[in-house]
Design a protein around this motif. Structure first.
Motif, PDB file in Angstrom:
ATOM      1  N   ALA A 520      -3.096  -0.347 -13.142  1.00  0.00           N
ATOM      2  CA  ALA A 520      -3.860  -0.090 -14.241  1.00  0.00           C
ATOM      3  C   ALA A 520      -4.636   1.529 -13.860  1.00  0.00           C
ATOM      4  O   ALA A 520      -4.904   1.548 -13.138  1.00  0.00           O
ATOM      5  CB  ALA A 520      -5.186  -0.855 -14.328  1.00  0.00           C
ATOM      6  N   GLU A 521      -4.429   2.172 -15.016  1.00  0.00           N
ATOM      7  CA  GLU A 521      -5.210   3.544 -14.711  1.00  0.00           C
ATOM      8  C   GLU A 521      -6.769   3.310 -14.684  1.00  0.00           C
ATOM      9  O   GLU A 521      -7.444   2.458 -15.528  1.00  0.00           O
ATOM     10  CB  GLU A 521      -5.050   4.351 -16.050  1.00  0.00           C
ATOM     11  CG  GLU A 521      -5.613   5.740 -15.931  1.00  0.00           C
ATOM     12  CD  GLU A 521      -5.384   6.033 -17.518  1.00  0.00           C
ATOM     13  OE1 GLU A 521      -5.759   7.563 -17.805  1.00  0.00           O
ATOM     14  OE2 GLU A 521      -4.676   5.645 -18.456  1.00  0.00           O
ATOM     15  N   SER A 522      -7.241   4.014 -13.682  1.00  0.00           N
ATOM     16  CA  SER A 522      -8.667   3.983 -13.319  1.00  0.00           C
ATOM     17  C   SER A 522      -9.516   4.752 -14.143  1.00  0.00           C
ATOM     18  O   SER A 522      -8.925   5.871 -14.611  1.00  0.00           O
ATOM     19  CB  SER A 522      -8.868   4.218 -11.715  1.00  0.00           C
ATOM     20  OG  SER A 522      -8.198   3.223 -11.103  1.00  0.00           O
ATOM     21  N   LYS A 536      -7.134  -1.700 -22.128  1.00  0.00           N
ATOM     22  CA  LYS A 536      -7.062  -2.572 -23.288  1.00  0.00           C
ATOM     23  C   LYS A 536      -7.271  -1.737 -24.465  1.00  0.00           C
ATOM     24  O   LYS A 536      -6.790  -2.166 -25.809  1.00  0.00           O
ATOM     25  CB  LYS A 536      -8.075  -3.638 -22.915  1.00  0.00           C
ATOM     26  CG  LYS A 536      -8.370  -4.839 -24.208  1.00  0.00           C
ATOM     27  CD  LYS A 536      -9.321  -5.817 -23.656  1.00  0.00           C
ATOM     28  CE  LYS A 536      -9.551  -6.438 -25.098  1.00  0.00           C
ATOM     29  NZ  LYS A 536     -10.777  -7.784 -24.610  1.00  0.00           N
ATOM     30  N   TRP A 537      -8.226  -0.910 -24.455  1.00  0.00           N
ATOM     31  CA  TRP A 537      -8.631  -0.104 -25.921  1.00  0.00           C
ATOM     32  C   TRP A 537      -7.697   0.555 -26.016  1.00  0.00           C
ATOM     33  O   TRP A 537      -7.577   0.995 -27.300  1.00  0.00           O
ATOM     34  CB  TRP A 537     -10.186   0.403 -25.408  1.00  0.00           C
ATOM     35  CG  TRP A 537     -11.205  -0.508 -25.580  1.00  0.00           C
ATOM     36  CD1 TRP A 537     -11.727  -1.238 -24.509  1.00  0.00           C
ATOM     37  CD2 TRP A 537     -11.879  -1.031 -26.949  1.00  0.00           C
ATOM     38  NE1 TRP A 537     -12.895  -2.233 -24.984  1.00  0.00           N
ATOM     39  CE2 TRP A 537     -12.813  -1.962 -26.306  1.00  0.00           C
ATOM     40  CE3 TRP A 537     -11.578  -0.978 -27.982  1.00  0.00           C
ATOM     41  CZ2 TRP A 537     -13.591  -2.767 -27.273  1.00  0.00           C
ATOM     42  CZ3 TRP A 537     -12.432  -1.679 -28.933  1.00  0.00           C
ATOM     43  CH2 TRP A 537     -13.292  -2.457 -28.439  1.00  0.00           C
ATOM     44  N   THR A 538      -6.850   1.376 -25.291  1.00  0.00           N
ATOM     45  CA  THR A 538      -5.755   2.037 -25.743  1.00  0.00           C
ATOM     46  C   THR A 538      -4.681   1.328 -26.523  1.00  0.00           C
ATOM     47  O   THR A 538      -4.231   1.749 -27.390  1.00  0.00           O
ATOM     48  CB  THR A 538      -4.980   2.648 -24.399  1.00  0.00           C
ATOM     49  OG1 THR A 538      -6.168   3.547 -23.490  1.00  0.00           O
ATOM     50  CG2 THR A 538      -3.965   3.597 -24.861  1.00  0.00           C
ATOM     51  N   ARG A 539      -4.358   0.241 -26.093  1.00  0.00           N
ATOM     52  CA  ARG A 539      -3.500  -0.856 -26.437  1.00  0.00           C
ATOM     53  C   ARG A 539      -4.199  -1.093 -28.141  1.00  0.00           C
ATOM     54  O   ARG A 539      -3.430  -0.983 -28.986  1.00  0.00           O
ATOM     55  CB  ARG A 539      -3.283  -2.200 -25.980  1.00  0.00           C
ATOM     56  CG  ARG A 539      -2.380  -2.118 -24.521  1.00  0.00           C
ATOM     57  CD  ARG A 539      -1.904  -3.049 -23.961  1.00  0.00           C
ATOM     58  NE  ARG A 539      -2.738  -4.318 -23.971  1.00  0.00           N
ATOM     59  CZ  ARG A 539      -3.737  -4.331 -22.876  1.00  0.00           C
ATOM     60  NH1 ARG A 539      -3.364  -3.582 -21.713  1.00  0.00           N
ATOM     61  NH2 ARG A 539      -4.716  -5.329 -22.679  1.00  0.00           N
ATOM     62  N   ARG A 540      -5.489  -1.373 -28.006  1.00  0.00           N
ATOM     63  CA  ARG A 540      -5.868  -1.688 -29.209  1.00  0.00           C
ATOM     64  C   ARG A 540      -5.752  -0.470 -30.382  1.00  0.00           C
ATOM     65  O   ARG A 540      -5.797  -0.539 -31.560  1.00  0.00           O
ATOM     66  CB  ARG A 540      -7.107  -2.121 -29.183  1.00  0.00           C
ATOM     67  CG  ARG A 540      -8.211  -2.429 -30.581  1.00  0.00           C
ATOM     68  CD  ARG A 540      -9.360  -3.120 -30.433  1.00  0.00           C
ATOM     69  NE  ARG A 540      -9.298  -4.426 -30.050  1.00  0.00           N
ATOM     70  CZ  ARG A 540     -10.280  -5.242 -29.830  1.00  0.00           C
ATOM     71  NH1 ARG A 540     -11.464  -4.866 -30.437  1.00  0.00           N
ATOM     72  NH2 ARG A 540     -10.065  -6.531 -29.526  1.00  0.00           N
ATOM     73  N   TRP A 541      -6.172   0.712 -29.665  1.00  0.00           N
ATOM     74  CA  TRP A 541      -5.957   1.836 -30.952  1.00  0.00           C
ATOM     75  C   TRP A 541      -4.404   2.266 -31.240  1.00  0.00           C
ATOM     76  O   TRP A 541      -4.323   2.470 -32.260  1.00  0.00           O
ATOM     77  CB  TRP A 541      -6.626   2.977 -29.969  1.00  0.00           C
ATOM     78  CG  TRP A 541      -6.651   4.283 -30.387  1.00  0.00           C
ATOM     79  CD1 TRP A 541      -5.765   5.418 -30.362  1.00  0.00           C
ATOM     80  CD2 TRP A 541      -7.485   4.696 -31.720  1.00  0.00           C
ATOM     81  NE1 TRP A 541      -6.026   6.301 -31.345  1.00  0.00           N
ATOM     82  CE2 TRP A 541      -7.029   5.924 -32.145  1.00  0.00           C
ATOM     83  CE3 TRP A 541      -8.517   4.144 -32.181  1.00  0.00           C
ATOM     84  CZ2 TRP A 541      -7.624   6.616 -33.150  1.00  0.00           C
ATOM     85  CZ3 TRP A 541      -9.075   4.641 -33.396  1.00  0.00           C
ATOM     86  CH2 TRP A 541      -8.751   5.914 -33.765  1.00  0.00           C
ATOM     87  N   ASP A 542      -3.607   1.714 -30.171  1.00  0.00           N
ATOM     88  CA  ASP A 542      -2.114   1.980 -30.626  1.00  0.00           C
ATOM     89  C   ASP A 542      -1.854   1.041 -31.805  1.00  0.00           C
ATOM     90  O   ASP A 542      -0.945   1.183 -32.747  1.00  0.00           O
ATOM     91  CB  ASP A 542      -1.424   1.851 -29.433  1.00  0.00           C
ATOM     92  CG  ASP A 542      -1.492   2.931 -28.350  1.00  0.00           C
ATOM     93  OD1 ASP A 542      -1.933   4.177 -28.727  1.00  0.00           O
ATOM     94  OD2 ASP A 542      -0.866   2.641 -27.102  1.00  0.00           O
TER      95      ASP A 542
END
Length: 576
Positions: A520-522, A536-542
């Motif tokens: 996971a990206e730190s 998680k929030w990057t996936r939600r934004w995508d």
């Protein structure tokens, strides 16, 4: 000098020629007769003059204040203090009895029964005692406590505290028990709180906390260990068992010394002292705006059976008020849950706003105004004005040019700050994200002021989220978006407003994140948990981008279909 004072002085001088064995009894008889004379025969000035002569010739004379005669001088001063207090208290009780007041209106009351006269007599005695205070230390302490009681009855709180502060407790010339020290310290704290001096009260409360664990029965078992640890950390005191034995020994030695000199301190019950200490502690926390601790202390006291039922209801009300004013966050959430489970809470006037704060609902201005009427002055005190930045000043100027009302950049009072922080927390339950301008409109602050509040709450761990500071210099409207991290209530006990915790990502990949060989990206802190949250929030934004893209494609397809159908119908018309 009046004839009464001259006659009394002559009698005192005659007593000085008597042997030591008989002098004290004669002094006691003379001062008793003097103090009991009615005011019609002995007025205030004559009484004070005669008392001053008694101090000069019977107490502080060379014969009775040095060598073997010092014992006579000490006992003569004790006789004056005891007789003055006994006679005055007797007539005070008679004055409260309406049936006997009619008998006392004929001038038969002694002048010593007047509080001002008694106060002046005690002050004169302390003034004359000051050069010899080391020889009369115990008698001086007794006079000061009696004077403090008079001042307290007159509600002169700060002066009464000042008198008690001069009582020597660690002089080395006499043994003072921890029980007596605790009694005096707690009394000083109460007087300072009544005199609106919480800073000095906190200092003496800390002194009381150093010795309260040495007084058996002063604190319940759950408090004893905590207070003992604090006392040992500050002063390296002994364990509670040894300290308790030493305290009992000190009390016995002090009692023996007091009996030998004719003094008897009326020490309060240790349990009562403990309750006064805990109440003073809650009031100090409340006065210093440490509302979270004050709410817990008040609520604990509201369950003590020894306290009157009406007083317990007041303490519960104070606990609710302090909990509402405490900083919004997880700690307040736990306190609110505890208060909401209390079956007595619905009967309180603050119950409506308590339930709304508990349920994370936005508090409206009219509700805040109703709650403000129930608060003490220090709970609605004004805060220090915050310095406005260049951006804030620009925002105010722009709004003023548009003709709108002026915008605040920071909370103005203690209540205002608590309600703004609560409404920010409430917004996190309503929205996934909100612009700073929108947040400012919700809490009646400028965008910059709303950003300052949110940033402080995030830094203190009371709000989980992050701020995207968008550069919006063209509109100068405080561009930026506040994103809230998903705040899911976990567990049966976490059902209160503000009980925010960061999203917990299990190492087993329960939320769809890769485990094992996946990395996971730190985040900025370099922790895996932060990286998982960012992922998680990057996936939600995508996902949101993908949804918008699909919706846009559907619209384009429909437009193309409508356009094609229109062209086809036009062509058919031309052919026809």
């Amino acid at each position: 000098m009046s004839s009464t004072s001259e006659s009394f002085t002559a009698r005192l001088q005659h007593v000085a020629t008597q042997p030591n064995a008989s002098r004290l009894a004669t002094y006691e008889r003379l001062i008793s007769e003097l103090l009991q004379q009615p005011s019609s025969e002995l007025n205030r000035e004559d009484l004070l003059g005669a008392a001053s002569a008694y101090l000069r010739y019977a107490v502080f004379s060379e014969q009775n204040s040095t060598g073997g005669g010092l014992v006579i001088g000490r006992q003569a001063l004790t006789v004056l203090e005891q007789h003055a207090g006994r006679i005055a208290e007797g007539y005070e009780s008679r004055r409260r009895d309406k049936d006997r007041m009619q008998d006392d209106e004929d001038g038969g009351i002694p002048a010593i029964a007047d509080r001002d006269t008694r106060r002046q007599l005690l002050e004169n005695a302390l003034d004359q005692l000051q050069p010899r205070v080391i020889s009369f230390e115990e008698q001086a302490s007794s006079l000061r406590m009696q004077l403090a009681s008079l001042l307290e009855a007159e509600e002169d709180w700060n002066e009464a505290a000042r008198v008690l502060l001069a009582v020597p407790l660690d002089s080395g010339h006499r043994n003072v028990s921890d029980h007596l020290k605790l009694s005096i310290y707690v009394r000083i704290v109460r007087l300072l709180l009544e005199g609106d001096d919480p800073v000095a009260a906190d200092m003496y409360l800390k002194r009381a906390s150093m010795i309260i664990h040495n007084v058996p029965g002063a604190l319940p078992s759950q408090y004893r260990q905590q207070q003992q640890e604090e006392g040992q950390a500050a002063a390296g005191s002994a364990p509670s068992s040894t300290a308790g034995e030493d305290a009992q020994g000190d009390a016995q030695e002090a009692g023996t010394g007091a009996a030998a000199s004719g003094l008897k301190y009326r020490l309060e019950d240790p349990k009562l002292l403990g309750l006064q200490y805990r109440l003073s502690q809650a009031r100090v926390y409340d006065s210093q705006r440490r509302f979270s601790k004050a709410a817990i202390r008040y609520h604990e006291l509201s369950y003590v059976a020894e306290i009157d039922e009406d007083d317990r209801a007041m303490m519960l009300s104070a606990a609710v008020t302090a909990a509402i004013l405490s900083p919004a966050g997880p700690q307040r959430a736990r306190t609110l849950a505890m208060l909401m489970r209390d079956e007595r809470a619905p009967s309180l006037p603050q119950y409506t706003i308590l339930s709304k704060v508990f349920l994370d609902r936005v508090i409206r201005p009219d509700e805040i105004a109703s709650f403000e009427k129930l608060l003490s002055p220090h709970q609605i005190a004004e805060l220090a004005p915050a310095s406005a930045s260049g951006t804030s000043m620009a925002a105010t100027t722009t709004e003023g040019a548009r003709g709108n009302k002026s915008i605040r950049h920071a909370p103005s009072t203690v209540l205002d700050r608590a309600m703004i922080e609560h409404n920010v927390l409430s917004a996190s339950r309503l929205y996934d994200n909100i612009t700073l301008a929108g947040l400012g409109a919700l809490v009646d602050l400028s965008p910059t002021g709303a950003e300052d509040i949110a940033r402080r709450m995030i830094m203190q761990g009371r709000l989980k989220g992050w701020i995207d500071q968008v550069d919006d210099s063209s509109t100068r409207s405080g561009g930026g978006v506040l994103f809230f991290i998903d705040q899911e209530r976990r567990g049966e006990g976490e059902t209160t407003a503000g009980g925010l915790e960061a999203t917990k990502v299990e190492s087993s990949g329960g939320d769809g994140s890769a485990s094992g060989g996946a990395t996971a990206e730190s985040g900025p802190g370099g922790s895996a948990g932060t990286g998982d949250v960012d992922t998680k929030w990057t996936r939600r934004w995508d996902q949101q981008i993908a949804q918008v893209t699909r919706a846009l494609e559907d619209v384009c397809q429909r437009i193309n279909q409508i356009s094609a159908a229109s062209i086809l119908s036009t062509a058919k018309g031309i052919v026809a």
